[in-house]
Design a protein around this motif. Sequence first.
Motif, mmCIF file in Angstrom:
data_model
loop_
_atom_site.group_PDB
_atom_site.id
_atom_site.type_symbol
_atom_site.label_atom_id
_atom_site.label_comp_id
_atom_site.label_asym_id
_atom_site.label_seq_id
_atom_site.Cartn_x
_atom_site.Cartn_y
_atom_site.Cartn_z
ATOM 1 N N CYS A 132 0.806 -1.225 0.000
ATOM 2 C CA CYS A 132 0.000 0.000 0.000
ATOM 3 C C CYS A 132 0.843 1.281 0.000
ATOM 4 C CB CYS A 132 -0.943 0.021 1.210
ATOM 5 S SG CYS A 132 -2.105 -1.355 1.247
ATOM 6 N N ARG A 133 2.060 1.192 0.535
ATOM 7 C CA ARG A 133 2.925 2.375 0.579
ATOM 8 C C ARG A 133 4.340 1.999 0.132
ATOM 9 N NH1 ARG A 133 1.998 5.477 6.170
ATOM 10 N NH2 ARG A 133 2.926 7.150 4.917
ATOM 11 N N PRO A 134 4.472 1.491 -1.085
ATOM 12 C CA PRO A 134 5.772 0.956 -1.519
ATOM 13 C C PRO A 134 6.893 1.988 -1.549
ATOM 14 C CG PRO A 134 4.234 1.126 -3.366
ATOM 15 C CD PRO A 134 3.442 1.365 -2.129
ATOM 16 N N LEU A 135 6.573 3.235 -1.877
ATOM 17 C CA LEU A 135 7.610 4.265 -1.944
ATOM 18 C C LEU A 135 8.151 4.620 -0.561
ATOM 19 C CD1 LEU A 135 6.080 6.634 -4.671
ATOM 20 C CD2 LEU A 135 7.788 4.825 -4.948
ATOM 21 N N HIS A 136 7.334 4.429 0.453
ATOM 22 C CA HIS A 136 7.759 4.746 1.816
ATOM 23 C C HIS A 136 8.348 3.529 2.547
ATOM 24 C CE1 HIS A 136 4.718 7.887 0.908
ATOM 25 N NE2 HIS A 136 5.506 8.655 1.630
#
Length: 312
Positions: A132-136
Amino acid sequence: METIACNGSEDSSPIFYLVGIPSLPKSLFLPIFFVFLFLYLLILLGNVLILLAVVAEPSLHKPMYFFLINLSALDILFTTTTVPKMLSLLLLGDRFLSFPACFLQMYLFHSFSCSEAFILVVMAYDRYVAICRPLHYPVLMTPQTNATLAACAWLTALLLPIPAVVQTSHLAFDSTAHIYHCFCDHLAVVQASCSDTMPQTLMGFCIAMVVSFLPLLLVLLSYAHILASVLRISSREGRSKAFSTCSSHLLVVGTYYSSIAIAYVAYKADLPLDFHIMGNVVYAILTPVLNPLIYTLRNKDVKAAITRMACL
C-alpha cells in the motif's frame, strides 16, 4: 512459593500428575510417541533450515524474512515447552511435574503462543506497507523499526500471561494434583485446583480472547487495505505478483487460527474430555509443523536459499 493445600495445611511443593488422554489405550502409546517424535523433529529441522537460510543468504536480509526467523524461533521454543514432556509421558510413563516446572511450562506455553499471534500482526503490517505504501517502505521499515516491532511483540506476549499465572499459583491444590491434559495448560491446571476456579477461568478466557481476536482483527484490517490497494492495480500480472507476496503469510495465519478454532470448539462443544485435550495438542503442534512447509514450498526465495545451502 507456598500454597495452601485443600485440607487447609500449608504445602510448599504440590506435585502435578499429568493424566494425559484418559481413554487412550496403552497399546497406542508407542505408535503415538513415534508420530509426535517425527513431527517434533520435522518442526526442529524445518525451522532451523529457515533460520540458517535467512541468516546465510544476503538476498533474504529483508524485513519480511527478519520477521520470518522470529516466527521460526518461536515455533521451536513453543513446541519445546510441551512436546518433550509429552514424549516422555508416552514412552516412559513420566507423568509427574513439580510445582515450579508446571507453572514455568504453563507460562512459556502461553507466552510463546501470544508472541506468535503478535508476530503475525507485525508481518501483516510489513505486507501492508510493502503493497500500500511501496515508496515509503525503505523509510518506514528500517532495521531499527523492525527490531522495535519484533521486540514489542515478544515483550507484550511475555508480560500478558503473568497475571493469570500468578493468580493461579495461589490456588489450593492437593499434595498430588491430577491434571487432565498432556501438559500444564492454564485451564487444565485451574480445573485441578480445589479452590473456587471461576475467577481464574474468567481471567484466562478474557486474556485468550484479547490475544486471539485483537491480533486477528488487526491482521484482517491490514489485508482489507491490501485488497483495496491490489484491486486498484490495472494489470493482472501486477495483481498476481502483489497477492503472491502475501500468500505464505495468509496460509500461516489461516493455519494458526484454524488450530485455535479446533481447540476452542473442542472446549465449548459438549464433547468428551479427550476431544478437548486433543484439540489443545493439535493447537500445540499443527502450526509449527506447517509453517516451515508453507514457507519452503510456496516461497521461491527461501526454497532457493535452502537448496543452495544443502548443495554446499
